[in-house]
Design a protein around this motif. Sequence first.
Motif, short mmCIF file in Angstrom:
data_model
loop_
_atom_site.label_atom_id
_atom_site.label_comp_id
_atom_site.label_asym_id
_atom_site.label_seq_id
_atom_site.Cartn_x
_atom_site.Cartn_y
_atom_site.Cartn_z
N LYS A 228 0.84 -1.21 0.00
CA LYS A 228 0.00 0.00 0.00
C LYS A 228 0.87 1.26 0.00
O LYS A 228 0.59 2.22 -0.71
CB LYS A 228 -0.95 0.00 1.21
CG LYS A 228 -1.84 1.25 1.29
CD LYS A 228 -3.02 1.11 2.24
CE LYS A 228 -3.78 2.43 2.35
NZ LYS A 228 -5.02 2.35 3.13
N ASP A 233 -1.56 0.04 -3.39
CA ASP A 233 -2.58 -1.01 -3.48
C ASP A 233 -2.12 -2.19 -2.62
O ASP A 233 -1.02 -2.71 -2.83
CB ASP A 233 -2.71 -1.44 -4.95
CG ASP A 233 -3.59 -2.66 -5.15
OD1 ASP A 233 -4.16 -3.18 -4.16
OD2 ASP A 233 -3.71 -3.10 -6.32
N ILE A 234 -2.95 -2.59 -1.64
CA ILE A 234 -2.52 -3.62 -0.69
C ILE A 234 -2.23 -4.97 -1.36
O ILE A 234 -1.54 -5.80 -0.81
CB ILE A 234 -3.54 -3.84 0.46
CG1 ILE A 234 -4.89 -4.33 -0.06
CG2 ILE A 234 -3.72 -2.58 1.29
CD1 ILE A 234 -5.79 -4.87 1.05
#
Length: 350
Positions: A228, A233-234
């Motif tokens: 992240k 974006d995880i």
Amino acid sequence: KEYNVAILGATGAVGRRMIDQLAKSTIPVKSVKLLASSRSAGTVLKFRDQDLTVEETTPDSFDGIDLVLSSAGGSVSKKFLPEAVKRGAVCVDNTSAFRMEEDVPLVVPEVNPDALKNHHGIIANPNCSTIQMVMALEPIRRKFGLKQIIVSTYQAASGAGQAAINELKKEAQDYLDGKDMQADAKILPTKGDKKHYPLAFNLLPQIDVLEDSGYSHEEWKMIHETKKIMLGDINAKDIKVTATCVRVPVPIAHGESVYFTVEDESATAQDIMDAVANFPGDVLQDDIKHQIYPQPINAEGRRETFVGRIRPDYENKGAFNMWVVADNLLKGAAWNTVENAEYLVKMNLI
Ligand code: A2P
């Protein structure tokens, strides 16, 4: 503009350091309110030369507050931070409560400050072990690109709060006195689990709860928080991350052995060292001729991330090892929180 600041969890290992870091920060402070549970209401703590009385936290505690710095546990943040936001405050939260929410920036100011611009009242501070790892890797990512990270952590007891430091000290004393230390173990490896084990003269390969995936939750955090922070974006796949997290009998400052591969295979160990040395907040301590390398006892009380033992994997091109140490209560928690608040002030985001 001057700010009315509340510190939630002010009596804890991190909270006390938040008071100190705020006192030393560039943030123009109009007032400070210290909040904790009813257990420590009435305790008097100092902010600069002012005596402040700790108050029990209620939703109305946040009336008139501009900025909240919080570190009182995830459930306390979940309960009170929405109340603070409702009353117009901006919160920098050191717990894991909101880290994975899409509209909550997860920020290490040297690494991804622009993410702060997207806040909706809550900014999350990453996990302590994630912060120091991305501090060491970001200058390398910017210059040479990162493909893969394999990390093993050596994490201090204080990551589990003041009570875990006290537990470690009692076990160590009992061990030296020839007494049984098994009975002392009530907190570690993690309060939220059934069994407890001594940490003194021991190593515990469990931080936070163990999940069905086989990973501990701390390992899961390092993987997804890193994605992240670095990629927004995880679940991003552009950098592969895997982790093993181990609690070691050190009171303060985490160590990490980080193995990583870069896209630009022409990078040398000296290039990596130069990149780290020139990154704000990082200190290169790498002089093997003089046995200079980062150590927890030297990092305690410091805001910087210390990096050393940088060396190539001679059997794999574009692959390196390094050793990273930082004070988990400062860069890993209180300082990164206050530093995020300093950036919010500078960027006019409160
Ligand atoms: P208290 O001193 O009243 O227990 P640590 O991480 O070192 O264990 O510290 C935890 C911090 O969170 C302490 O300041 C603690 O205050 C605070 N805290 C724990 N539970 C609550 C709660 N329900 N409401 C507000 N603060 C809490």
